[in-house]
Design an enzyme around this catalytic site. Structure first.
Site, PDB file in Angstrom:
ATOM      1  N   ASP A  33       0.861  -1.189   0.000  1.00  0.00           N
ATOM      2  CA  ASP A  33       0.000   0.000   0.000  1.00  0.00           C
ATOM      3  C   ASP A  33       0.897   1.238   0.000  1.00  0.00           C
ATOM      4  OD1 ASP A  33      -3.287   0.245   1.032  1.00  0.00           O
ATOM      5  OD2 ASP A  33      -2.065   2.049   0.807  1.00  0.00           O
ATOM      6  N   TYR A  84     -15.214   9.717  -8.800  1.00  0.00           N
ATOM      7  CA  TYR A  84     -15.617   9.222 -10.140  1.00  0.00           C
ATOM      8  C   TYR A  84     -16.049  10.411 -10.987  1.00  0.00           C
ATOM      9  CZ  TYR A  84     -16.737   5.079  -7.211  1.00  0.00           C
ATOM     10  OH  TYR A  84     -16.747   4.032  -6.305  1.00  0.00           O
ATOM     11  N   GLU A 120     -21.631  -1.927  -8.073  1.00  0.00           N
ATOM     12  CA  GLU A 120     -21.860  -0.871  -9.087  1.00  0.00           C
ATOM     13  C   GLU A 120     -21.840  -1.411 -10.496  1.00  0.00           C
ATOM     14  OE1 GLU A 120     -21.114   3.250  -7.007  1.00  0.00           O
ATOM     15  OE2 GLU A 120     -21.054   2.930  -9.142  1.00  0.00           O
ATOM     16  N   LYS A 212     -27.354  15.576   4.556  1.00  0.00           N
ATOM     17  CA  LYS A 212     -27.902  15.936   3.237  1.00  0.00           C
ATOM     18  C   LYS A 212     -28.470  14.701   2.547  1.00  0.00           C
ATOM     19  CE  LYS A 212     -25.638  20.036   3.312  1.00  0.00           C
ATOM     20  NZ  LYS A 212     -26.309  21.326   3.410  1.00  0.00           N
ATOM     21  N   GLY A 217     -33.219  11.309  -1.091  1.00  0.00           N
ATOM     22  CA  GLY A 217     -32.869  10.184  -0.204  1.00  0.00           C
ATOM     23  C   GLY A 217     -33.765   8.958  -0.333  1.00  0.00           C
ATOM     24  N   TYR A 299     -22.982  13.326 -12.319  1.00  0.00           N
ATOM     25  CA  TYR A 299     -23.388  12.258 -11.395  1.00  0.00           C
ATOM     26  C   TYR A 299     -24.702  11.637 -11.856  1.00  0.00           C
ATOM     27  CZ  TYR A 299     -24.702  10.029  -6.940  1.00  0.00           C
ATOM     28  OH  TYR A 299     -25.067   9.119  -5.971  1.00  0.00           O
ATOM     29  N   ARG A 305     -30.533  -0.999  -4.946  1.00  0.00           N
ATOM     30  CA  ARG A 305     -29.435  -1.955  -5.102  1.00  0.00           C
ATOM     31  C   ARG A 305     -29.594  -3.055  -4.051  1.00  0.00           C
ATOM     32  NH1 ARG A 305     -23.828   0.740  -4.056  1.00  0.00           N
ATOM     33  NH2 ARG A 305     -23.926   1.516  -6.205  1.00  0.00           N
TER      34      ARG A 305
HETATM   35  P1  NAD Z   1     -10.025   1.972   0.391  1.00  0.00           P
HETATM   36  O1  NAD Z   1      -9.984   3.260  -0.339  1.00  0.00           O
HETATM   37  O2  NAD Z   1     -10.316   1.965   1.853  1.00  0.00           O
HETATM   38  O3  NAD Z   1      -8.621   1.178   0.182  1.00  0.00           O
HETATM   39  C1  NAD Z   1      -7.907   1.278  -1.018  1.00  0.00           C
HETATM   40  C2  NAD Z   1      -6.413   1.223  -0.654  1.00  0.00           C
HETATM   41  O4  NAD Z   1      -5.662   1.326  -1.863  1.00  0.00           O
HETATM   42  C3  NAD Z   1      -5.987   2.383   0.254  1.00  0.00           C
HETATM   43  O5  NAD Z   1      -5.352   1.893   1.422  1.00  0.00           O
HETATM   44  C4  NAD Z   1      -5.014   3.184  -0.606  1.00  0.00           C
HETATM   45  O6  NAD Z   1      -3.929   3.734   0.147  1.00  0.00           O
HETATM   46  C5  NAD Z   1      -4.520   2.122  -1.575  1.00  0.00           C
HETATM   47  N1  NAD Z   1      -3.987   2.716  -2.797  1.00  0.00           N
HETATM   48  C6  NAD Z   1      -4.552   3.689  -3.556  1.00  0.00           C
HETATM   49  N2  NAD Z   1      -3.760   4.014  -4.577  1.00  0.00           N
HETATM   50  C7  NAD Z   1      -2.647   3.224  -4.467  1.00  0.00           C
HETATM   51  C8  NAD Z   1      -1.449   3.085  -5.225  1.00  0.00           C
HETATM   52  N3  NAD Z   1      -1.217   3.829  -6.306  1.00  0.00           N
HETATM   53  N4  NAD Z   1      -0.530   2.180  -4.815  1.00  0.00           N
HETATM   54  C9  NAD Z   1      -0.740   1.424  -3.711  1.00  0.00           C
HETATM   55  N5  NAD Z   1      -1.850   1.501  -2.950  1.00  0.00           N
HETATM   56  C10 NAD Z   1      -2.792   2.395  -3.331  1.00  0.00           C
HETATM   57  O7  NAD Z   1     -11.060   1.048  -0.387  1.00  0.00           O
HETATM   58  P2  NAD Z   1     -11.881  -0.215   0.137  1.00  0.00           P
HETATM   59  O8  NAD Z   1     -13.234   0.234   0.551  1.00  0.00           O
HETATM   60  O9  NAD Z   1     -11.039  -1.004   1.079  1.00  0.00           O
HETATM   61  O10 NAD Z   1     -12.057  -1.037  -1.238  1.00  0.00           O
HETATM   62  C11 NAD Z   1     -11.106  -2.011  -1.594  1.00  0.00           C
HETATM   63  C12 NAD Z   1     -11.527  -2.574  -2.937  1.00  0.00           C
HETATM   64  O11 NAD Z   1     -12.858  -3.077  -2.849  1.00  0.00           O
HETATM   65  C13 NAD Z   1     -11.541  -1.541  -4.060  1.00  0.00           C
HETATM   66  O12 NAD Z   1     -11.140  -2.192  -5.266  1.00  0.00           O
HETATM   67  C14 NAD Z   1     -13.012  -1.137  -4.165  1.00  0.00           C
HETATM   68  O13 NAD Z   1     -13.357  -0.724  -5.480  1.00  0.00           O
HETATM   69  C15 NAD Z   1     -13.688  -2.437  -3.824  1.00  0.00           C
HETATM   70  N6  NAD Z   1     -15.045  -2.237  -3.290  1.00  0.00           N
HETATM   71  C16 NAD Z   1     -15.229  -1.750  -2.027  1.00  0.00           C
HETATM   72  C17 NAD Z   1     -16.552  -1.631  -1.540  1.00  0.00           C
HETATM   73  C18 NAD Z   1     -16.852  -1.178  -0.123  1.00  0.00           C
HETATM   74  O14 NAD Z   1     -18.030  -1.288   0.275  1.00  0.00           O
HETATM   75  N7  NAD Z   1     -15.901  -0.685   0.621  1.00  0.00           N
HETATM   76  C19 NAD Z   1     -17.628  -1.954  -2.342  1.00  0.00           C
HETATM   77  C20 NAD Z   1     -17.378  -2.427  -3.623  1.00  0.00           C
HETATM   78  C21 NAD Z   1     -16.076  -2.578  -4.083  1.00  0.00           C
HETATM   79  C1  UGA Z   2     -20.478   3.056  -3.268  1.00  0.00           C
HETATM   80  C2  UGA Z   2     -19.147   3.297  -3.966  1.00  0.00           C
HETATM   81  O1  UGA Z   2     -19.283   3.321  -5.362  1.00  0.00           O
HETATM   82  C3  UGA Z   2     -18.158   2.234  -3.688  1.00  0.00           C
HETATM   83  O2  UGA Z   2     -17.655   2.386  -2.382  1.00  0.00           O
HETATM   84  C4  UGA Z   2     -18.691   0.874  -3.872  1.00  0.00           C
HETATM   85  O3  UGA Z   2     -18.237   0.313  -5.090  1.00  0.00           O
HETATM   86  C5  UGA Z   2     -20.235   0.794  -3.888  1.00  0.00           C
HETATM   87  O4  UGA Z   2     -20.760   1.709  -2.956  1.00  0.00           O
HETATM   88  C6  UGA Z   2     -20.588  -0.618  -3.474  1.00  0.00           C
HETATM   89  O5  UGA Z   2     -20.889  -0.863  -2.309  1.00  0.00           O
HETATM   90  O6  UGA Z   2     -20.435  -1.472  -4.362  1.00  0.00           O
HETATM   91  P1  UGA Z   2     -22.775   4.236  -3.437  1.00  0.00           P
HETATM   92  O7  UGA Z   2     -23.513   3.255  -2.598  1.00  0.00           O
HETATM   93  O8  UGA Z   2     -23.561   4.960  -4.469  1.00  0.00           O
HETATM   94  O9  UGA Z   2     -21.516   3.488  -4.129  1.00  0.00           O
HETATM   95  O10 UGA Z   2     -21.984   5.320  -2.574  1.00  0.00           O
HETATM   96  P2  UGA Z   2     -22.328   6.156  -1.282  1.00  0.00           P
HETATM   97  O11 UGA Z   2     -21.411   7.305  -1.351  1.00  0.00           O
HETATM   98  O12 UGA Z   2     -22.268   5.306  -0.062  1.00  0.00           O
HETATM   99  O13 UGA Z   2     -23.849   6.723  -1.485  1.00  0.00           O
HETATM  100  C7  UGA Z   2     -24.943   5.935  -1.235  1.00  0.00           C
HETATM  101  C8  UGA Z   2     -26.188   6.774  -1.516  1.00  0.00           C
HETATM  102  O14 UGA Z   2     -26.268   7.811  -0.520  1.00  0.00           O
HETATM  103  C9  UGA Z   2     -26.168   7.496  -2.873  1.00  0.00           C
HETATM  104  O15 UGA Z   2     -27.475   7.482  -3.390  1.00  0.00           O
HETATM  105  C10 UGA Z   2     -25.767   8.922  -2.510  1.00  0.00           C
HETATM  106  O16 UGA Z   2     -26.281   9.874  -3.430  1.00  0.00           O
HETATM  107  C11 UGA Z   2     -26.423   9.080  -1.150  1.00  0.00           C
HETATM  108  N1  UGA Z   2     -25.783  10.089  -0.266  1.00  0.00           N
HETATM  109  C12 UGA Z   2     -24.438  10.041  -0.025  1.00  0.00           C
HETATM  110  C13 UGA Z   2     -26.614  11.046   0.357  1.00  0.00           C
HETATM  111  O17 UGA Z   2     -27.829  11.075   0.140  1.00  0.00           O
HETATM  112  N2  UGA Z   2     -26.029  11.927   1.210  1.00  0.00           N
HETATM  113  C14 UGA Z   2     -24.678  11.925   1.478  1.00  0.00           C
HETATM  114  O18 UGA Z   2     -24.216  12.790   2.264  1.00  0.00           O
HETATM  115  C15 UGA Z   2     -23.862  10.942   0.843  1.00  0.00           C
END
Ligand code: NAD
Ligand code: UGA
Length: 337
Positions: A33, A84, A120, A212, A217, A299, A305
């Site tokens: 990392d 994004y 997603e 918000k 919502g 956006y 979902r």
């Molecule tokens: P996160 O942002 O907490 O962790 C990502 C890690 O990648 C961070 O520790 C960051 O320092 C590291 N990183 C970023 N750029 C880097 C680089 N250039 N070199 C080395 N390390 C780097 O994300 P997360 O929530 O732990 O998600 C992990 C994976 O799971 C991601 O691929 C994300 O798309 C996927 N994912 C997460 C969720 C969720 O609910 N958290 C949902 C769907 C998919």
């Molecule tokens: C997220 C992110 O894309 C990723 O972390 C991940 O891939 C995905 O969830 C997943 O779980 O697969 P999303 O759920 O849309 O996607 O992200 P959030 O930022 O958690 O938002 C959830 C919903 O809450 C959205 O509809 C957003 O518009 C809404 N929101 C978010 C609010 O209404 N208020 C806020 O202050 C923040």
């Protein structure tokens, strides 16, 4: 078993590493990392070998680590919707290009890949519950740049699937559905959109700001507690009798379905029971905001979902255990106590 966790310093990586070190003493972790901020408590563990590196610039470090592992989880990515929309090319360069290189290298070295896809990928699919093998992937117009993350992940899913057929790459794709828990995001960052929704609401309350509701919502999500997600991942890594080979798994909790509006009221109510946030929680208002104002005009949202988890139940013998109230309690205990 030698496990390479790239992005081990993140939310999923740090929680997975912790659980493996606790439960799987025979496994070795190599963790890469650019940051160790969330894993400082793991650095002295003898089965946890941390390498600080940028996977975009230091590819030779990644390739060396790949050669010495049995399985790789390429978790490093940007997973924040605000990015994004605001910096889509950064999402593409890390989430797609850097991970594509890793996946192709793993295929060449005959290493097993466990890839973090995402809910997603289904986008605005209208199915009652999203199914790994039957649901369509529905994204919006090109000008809606939010979808560059979904498309990056979908394209990697398709490349991995194709390498599985052409080059016999051993893989499992897992699709987290809004995993929530300790170390999800940094709630000390008060800026709107800096965190995913649960931690965003916690951050709002902690900083005395209103919650918000983007576009009202009414959007529906199913939230999954991190321990359930990690349990599924450990089963995938164990891969008993090859149960996870060449499979795609939704890893989510359909029983924790609720609207963002209901989530906001739940969090506001629960935050009143913590001395640190009681006053702010009582004062916090819940107000609506237009998504183009909150995120920007490119956006677009997922209105509902919900995962089908039949595949994970059947092949992994996995079912989520933590309900929504318990999920929020454990997460708020971590951030507010
Ligand atoms: P996160 O942002 O907490 O962790 C990502 C890690 O990648 C961070 O520790 C960051 O320092 C590291 N990183 C970023 N750029 C880097 C680089 N250039 N070199 C080395 N390390 C780097 O994300 P997360 O929530 O732990 O998600 C992990 C994976 O799971 C991601 O691929 C994300 O798309 C996927 N994912 C997460 C969720 C969720 O609910 N958290 C949902 C769907 C998919
Ligand atoms: C997220 C992110 O894309 C990723 O972390 C991940 O891939 C995905 O969830 C997943 O779980 O697969 P999303 O759920 O849309 O996607 O992200 P959030 O930022 O958690 O938002 C959830 C919903 O809450 C959205 O509809 C957003 O518009 C809404 N929101 C978010 C609010 O209404 N208020 C806020 O202050 C923040």
């Amino acid at each position: 078993m030698n496990i390479l966790i790239i992005g081990a310093g993140g939310f999923i990586g740090s929680n997975l590493s912790e659980e493996i070190l606790e439960r799987k003493k025979e496994w070795n972790i190599t963790a890469i990392d650019i940051s160790d901020a969330k894993i400082s408590h793991l650095l002295n563990k003898d089965k946890f070998n941390f390498i600080k590196a940028d996977i975009i610039k230091e590819t030779e470090i990644v390739d060396d680590a790949l050669k010495n592992c049995d399985v790789v989880l390429p978790l490093a990515a940007i997973a924040s919707p605000l990015t994004y929309v605001q910096d889509p090319m950064r999402v593409f360069e890390l989430d797609f290009e850097a991970n594509l290189r890793i996946v192709k290298q793993a295929a060449k070295l005959k290493k097993r890949v466990i890839f973090p896809s995402t809910s997603e990928v289904y986008g605005m699919c209208s199915d009652e519950a999203f199914d790994e093998y039957n649901s369509n992937c529905v994204t919006g117009p090109i000008c809606k740049q939010r979808w560059i993350y979904s498309c990056s992940k979908q394209m990697l899913d398709r490349v991995i699937f194709a390498l599985g057929i052409r080059d016999n790459l051993q893989y499992t794709l897992f699709r987290p559905f809004n995993w929530i828990g300790p170390r999800l995001d940094d709630i000390n960052n008060p800026n709107n959109g800096s965190s995913r929704v649960v931690t965003q609401f916690l951050s709002n309350i902690l900083h005395g700001k209103n919650l918000k509701l983007v576009d009202g919502g009414a959007q529906i999500r199913c939230f999954t507690y991190i321990s359930d997600g990690v349990d599924a991942l450990i089963k995938i890594i164990e891969n008993k009798n090859g149960c996870a080979n060449q499979e795609i798994f939704n890893v989510g909790n359909p029983y924790n379905e609720l609207s963002i509006k209901d989530l906001a009221y739940k969090i506001k109510e629960l935050a009143k029971s913590y001395s640190r946030t009681k006053t702010f929680a009582e004062a916090a208002k819940i107000e609506e905001i237009n998504s183009s104002e909150y995120y920007g005009k490119s956006y677009q949202d997922v209105n509902r979902r919900v995962p089908s988890i039949a595949n994970a139940k059947e092949k992994l013998d996995w079912i989520p255990q933590v309900n929504m109230d318990e999920l929020l309690k454990r997460t708020m205990d971590f951030y507010f106590k």
